[in-house]
Design a protein around this motif. Structure first.
Motif, PDB file in Angstrom:
ATOM      1  N   GLN A 134       0.826  -1.202   0.000  1.00 43.61           N
ATOM      2  CA  GLN A 134       0.000   0.000   0.000  1.00 43.61           C
ATOM      3  C   GLN A 134       0.866   1.260   0.000  1.00 43.61           C
ATOM      4  O   GLN A 134       1.923   1.310   0.616  1.00 43.61           O
ATOM      5  CB  GLN A 134      -0.895   0.008   1.241  1.00 43.61           C
ATOM      6  N   ASP A 135       0.416   2.284  -0.720  1.00 44.74           N
ATOM      7  CA  ASP A 135       1.089   3.580  -0.678  1.00 44.74           C
ATOM      8  C   ASP A 135       0.716   4.299   0.608  1.00 44.74           C
ATOM      9  O   ASP A 135      -0.418   4.209   1.077  1.00 44.74           O
ATOM     10  CB  ASP A 135       0.676   4.443  -1.877  1.00 44.74           C
ATOM     11  N   TYR A 136       1.662   5.027   1.167  1.00 47.16           N
ATOM     12  CA  TYR A 136       1.421   5.820   2.365  1.00 47.16           C
ATOM     13  C   TYR A 136       1.438   7.305   2.011  1.00 47.16           C
ATOM     14  O   TYR A 136       2.148   7.722   1.095  1.00 47.16           O
ATOM     15  CB  TYR A 136       2.497   5.560   3.422  1.00 47.16           C
ATOM     16  N   ASN A 137       0.662   8.078   2.735  1.00 50.76           N
ATOM     17  CA  ASN A 137       0.644   9.530   2.578  1.00 50.76           C
ATOM     18  C   ASN A 137       0.969  10.181   3.912  1.00 50.76           C
ATOM     19  O   ASN A 137       0.485   9.737   4.958  1.00 50.76           O
ATOM     20  CB  ASN A 137      -0.731  10.020   2.096  1.00 50.76           C
ATOM     21  N   ALA A 138       1.796  11.208   3.874  1.00 51.53           N
ATOM     22  CA  ALA A 138       2.165  11.905   5.104  1.00 51.53           C
ATOM     23  C   ALA A 138       2.347  13.389   4.801  1.00 51.53           C
ATOM     24  O   ALA A 138       2.517  13.788   3.643  1.00 51.53           O
ATOM     25  CB  ALA A 138       3.448  11.330   5.690  1.00 51.53           C
ATOM     26  N   GLU A 139       2.291  14.194   5.850  1.00 53.44           N
ATOM     27  CA  GLU A 139       2.483  15.642   5.723  1.00 53.44           C
ATOM     28  C   GLU A 139       3.713  16.057   6.519  1.00 53.44           C
ATOM     29  O   GLU A 139       3.946  15.562   7.616  1.00 53.44           O
ATOM     30  CB  GLU A 139       1.251  16.391   6.234  1.00 53.44           C
ATOM     31  N   LEU A 140       4.502  16.962   5.943  1.00 53.91           N
ATOM     32  CA  LEU A 140       5.689  17.465   6.623  1.00 53.91           C
ATOM     33  C   LEU A 140       5.636  18.985   6.643  1.00 53.91           C
ATOM     34  O   LEU A 140       5.545  19.628   5.589  1.00 53.91           O
ATOM     35  CB  LEU A 140       6.955  16.992   5.910  1.00 53.91           C
ATOM     36  N   GLN A 141       5.672  19.556   7.837  1.00 55.19           N
ATOM     37  CA  GLN A 141       5.623  21.001   7.987  1.00 55.19           C
ATOM     38  C   GLN A 141       7.032  21.571   8.098  1.00 55.19           C
ATOM     39  O   GLN A 141       7.844  21.092   8.890  1.00 55.19           O
ATOM     40  CB  GLN A 141       4.802  21.384   9.219  1.00 55.19           C
ATOM     41  N   ILE A 142       7.311  22.615   7.307  1.00 51.00           N
ATOM     42  CA  ILE A 142       8.583  23.328   7.383  1.00 51.00           C
ATOM     43  C   ILE A 142       8.315  24.823   7.271  1.00 51.00           C
ATOM     44  O   ILE A 142       7.238  25.253   6.838  1.00 51.00           O
ATOM     45  CB  ILE A 142       9.575  22.883   6.277  1.00 51.00           C
ATOM     46  N   GLY A 143       9.271  25.622   7.673  1.00 45.83           N
ATOM     47  CA  GLY A 143       9.147  27.071   7.581  1.00 45.83           C
ATOM     48  C   GLY A 143       9.572  27.584   6.215  1.00 45.83           C
ATOM     49  O   GLY A 143      10.270  26.896   5.457  1.00 45.83           O
ATOM     50  N   ALA A 168      15.721  23.150  -2.439  1.00 45.94           N
ATOM     51  CA  ALA A 168      15.335  24.552  -2.274  1.00 45.94           C
ATOM     52  C   ALA A 168      14.205  24.897  -3.250  1.00 45.94           C
ATOM     53  O   ALA A 168      14.180  24.413  -4.376  1.00 45.94           O
ATOM     54  CB  ALA A 168      16.540  25.449  -2.532  1.00 45.94           C
ATOM     55  N   GLY A 169      13.270  25.713  -2.797  1.00 49.83           N
ATOM     56  CA  GLY A 169      12.174  26.144  -3.670  1.00 49.83           C
ATOM     57  C   GLY A 169      10.951  25.260  -3.615  1.00 49.83           C
ATOM     58  O   GLY A 169      10.006  25.463  -4.386  1.00 49.83           O
ATOM     59  N   ILE A 170      10.944  24.262  -2.700  1.00 52.96           N
ATOM     60  CA  ILE A 170       9.760  23.395  -2.576  1.00 52.96           C
ATOM     61  C   ILE A 170       8.544  24.274  -2.282  1.00 52.96           C
ATOM     62  O   ILE A 170       8.638  25.261  -1.553  1.00 52.96           O
ATOM     63  CB  ILE A 170       9.976  22.343  -1.465  1.00 52.96           C
ATOM     64  N   ALA A 171       7.400  23.955  -2.858  1.00 56.85           N
ATOM     65  CA  ALA A 171       6.211  24.800  -2.724  1.00 56.85           C
ATOM     66  C   ALA A 171       5.240  24.243  -1.695  1.00 56.85           C
ATOM     67  O   ALA A 171       5.250  23.044  -1.399  1.00 56.85           O
ATOM     68  CB  ALA A 171       5.515  24.935  -4.080  1.00 56.85           C
ATOM     69  N   ASN A 172       4.421  25.109  -1.162  1.00 53.65           N
ATOM     70  CA  ASN A 172       3.370  24.684  -0.244  1.00 53.65           C
ATOM     71  C   ASN A 172       2.411  23.740  -0.966  1.00 53.65           C
ATOM     72  O   ASN A 172       2.033  23.978  -2.113  1.00 53.65           O
ATOM     73  CB  ASN A 172       2.614  25.900   0.286  1.00 53.65           C
ATOM     74  N   ALA A 173       2.046  22.640  -0.311  1.00 51.42           N
ATOM     75  CA  ALA A 173       1.130  21.620  -0.857  1.00 51.42           C
ATOM     76  C   ALA A 173       1.774  20.770  -1.952  1.00 51.42           C
ATOM     77  O   ALA A 173       1.103  19.920  -2.540  1.00 51.42           O
ATOM     78  CB  ALA A 173      -0.167  22.239  -1.374  1.00 51.42           C
ATOM     79  N   GLN A 174       3.066  20.958  -2.225  1.00 52.75           N
ATOM     80  CA  GLN A 174       3.751  20.114  -3.212  1.00 52.75           C
ATOM     81  C   GLN A 174       4.001  18.731  -2.620  1.00 52.75           C
ATOM     82  O   GLN A 174       4.291  18.596  -1.426  1.00 52.75           O
ATOM     83  CB  GLN A 174       5.078  20.757  -3.628  1.00 52.75           C
ATOM     84  N   THR A 175       3.885  17.709  -3.446  1.00 52.88           N
ATOM     85  CA  THR A 175       4.057  16.330  -2.994  1.00 52.88           C
ATOM     86  C   THR A 175       5.231  15.682  -3.715  1.00 52.88           C
ATOM     87  O   THR A 175       5.373  15.824  -4.932  1.00 52.88           O
ATOM     88  CB  THR A 175       2.780  15.507  -3.259  1.00 52.88           C
ATOM     89  N   ILE A 176       6.082  14.988  -2.956  1.00 55.59           N
ATOM     90  CA  ILE A 176       7.167  14.226  -3.557  1.00 55.59           C
ATOM     91  C   ILE A 176       6.976  12.750  -3.215  1.00 55.59           C
ATOM     92  O   ILE A 176       6.345  12.412  -2.219  1.00 55.59           O
ATOM     93  CB  ILE A 176       8.554  14.705  -3.084  1.00 55.59           C
ATOM     94  N   LYS A 177       7.522  11.878  -4.057  1.00 51.94           N
ATOM     95  CA  LYS A 177       7.364  10.425  -3.869  1.00 51.94           C
ATOM     96  C   LYS A 177       8.694   9.794  -3.472  1.00 51.94           C
ATOM     97  O   LYS A 177       9.719  10.058  -4.082  1.00 51.94           O
ATOM     98  CB  LYS A 177       6.847   9.776  -5.151  1.00 51.94           C
ATOM     99  N   LEU A 178       8.634   8.978  -2.413  1.00 52.72           N
ATOM    100  CA  LEU A 178       9.786   8.176  -2.023  1.00 52.72           C
ATOM    101  C   LEU A 178       9.470   6.719  -2.369  1.00 52.72           C
ATOM    102  O   LEU A 178       8.666   6.064  -1.703  1.00 52.72           O
ATOM    103  CB  LEU A 178      10.069   8.320  -0.531  1.00 52.72           C
ATOM    104  N   LYS A 179      10.082   6.227  -3.418  1.00 56.21           N
ATOM    105  CA  LYS A 179       9.771   4.899  -3.927  1.00 56.21           C
ATOM    106  C   LYS A 179      10.194   3.818  -2.934  1.00 56.21           C
ATOM    107  O   LYS A 179      11.304   3.846  -2.394  1.00 56.21           O
ATOM    108  CB  LYS A 179      10.465   4.685  -5.273  1.00 56.21           C
ATOM    109  N   GLY A 180       9.272   2.886  -2.677  1.00 58.96           N
ATOM    110  CA  GLY A 180       9.582   1.730  -1.856  1.00 58.96           C
ATOM    111  C   GLY A 180       9.526   1.955  -0.360  1.00 58.96           C
ATOM    112  O   GLY A 180       9.879   1.073   0.407  1.00 58.96           O
ATOM    113  N   HIS A 181       9.044   3.119   0.072  1.00 55.61           N
ATOM    114  CA  HIS A 181       8.960   3.401   1.505  1.00 55.61           C
ATOM    115  C   HIS A 181       7.521   3.335   2.023  1.00 55.61           C
ATOM    116  O   HIS A 181       7.224   3.865   3.097  1.00 55.61           O
ATOM    117  CB  HIS A 181       9.570   4.767   1.818  1.00 55.61           C
TER     118      HIS A 181
END
Length: 298
Positions: A134-143, A168-181
């Motif tokens: 199963q794919d997992y979804n998580a949220e990470l808060q940064i300043g 650098a330059g990651i946007a608010n609400a942007q999602t990245i994928k970590l394969k196999g985690h």
């Protein structure tokens, strides 16, 4: 694979509406968010389960499969296809693999087949099918200032620490994928993926719109009238600006290339837009007031 009751996780029953699912998720996500429960493994695990439950129950199609197949909902499609093949084989007295059957499957055969599909023993030594986890979804808060530079963070998922590099330059609400985690596969199948959505907190000084930054800088009346220089703070240091004589309140200036870094475009930046906010002096002495009166009559 341990079964997780998504309804129980969110404190709901199966008749809950989509809006009730969203409301329960928001409440619990705030309560168990890692930023509010640092170094609390149980709270972190609970937070992951809450996200997982919301992902399934807030999606009508996923929820329908989950209600029907429980923990095996992700493999519903494969099961339905195999079930259909079994029924067709039963009608024609044969089944793929060379075994002969007569008539339709009985409820006992159906149950055994389901078990062999999703775990447990299989008949005749037949190998069990592999399924992706199963794919997992998580949220990470940064300043905002953290998002300004490429840096590393340690992210905890399933009680395992994963070191990730945040460009650098990651946007608010942007999602990245970590394969196999994501979740482990079934019967030796590949693991799912982990999707991390970034939540970037607002900054008290700078506002970000796209790759541009906006800020308001106070300017004393005398410099605004006579002109001069003003040193201001920016995200990576300081910059000295020339102030033109007779600068008006709310005047905007644009500093090219002093804004936010463009995502995955090293050395490319947006602009910084500064709005001058002219301060009117207060607590003037009688002499100063007299000079202003004289100036107003000239």
């Amino acid at each position: 694979m341990e079964f997780i009751d998504y309804y129980k996780i969110l404190g709901l029953d199966k008749t809950a509406s989509t809006e009730q699912v969203k409301k329960a998720y928001r409440k619990l996500a705030r309560q168990y968010h890692p930023d509010l429960n640092p170094n609390d493994k149980e709270a972190n695990k609970k937070f992951q389960q809450i996200n997982e439950a919301n992902e399934v129950l807030s999606d009508p199609e996923k929820r329908k499969k989950y209600d029907q197949y429980g923990q095996n909902w992700q493999h519903a499609e494969s099961y339905e296809k195999t079930k259909q093949s079994q029924q067709e084989a039963g009608r024609y007295g044969a089944f793929t693999g060379g075994e002969s059957f007569s008539g339709d499957f009985s409820s006992g055969d159906f149950s055994d087949f389901f078990t062999s599909m999703f775990g447990g023993s299989s008949r005749g030594g037949r190998s069990q099918p592999k399924f992706r986890g199963q794919d997992y979804n998580a949220e990470l808060q940064i300043g905002l200032r953290e998002a300004y530079t490429t840096h590393q963070r340690v992210f905890t998922i399933n009680e395992k620490n994963i070191r990730i590099t945040i460009p650098a330059g990651i946007a608010n609400a942007q999602t990245i994928k970590l394969k196999g985690h994501g979740g482990p596969g079934v019967n030796g199948g590949p693991a799912g993926d982990l999707y991390i959505t970034f939540s970037i907190a607002e900054d008290p000084v700078f506002k970000r719109l796209g790759d541009d930054l906006y800020t308001t800088v106070e300017l004393d009346l005398y410099t605004a009238v006579l002109g001069g220089e003003k040193t201001i703070d920016i995200l990576d240091g300081k910059v000295k600006l020339k102030v033109n004589p007779e600068t008006q309140n709310n005047t905007k200036i644009r500093l090219k290339g002093k804004g936010f870094p463009v995502y995955k475009k090293e050395g490319t930046y947006g602009d910084l837009i500064i709005t001058w906010l002219i301060n009117i002096p207060v607590n003037l002495t009688e002499k100063q007031k007299a000079l202003f009166r004289e100036l107003s009559q000239s």
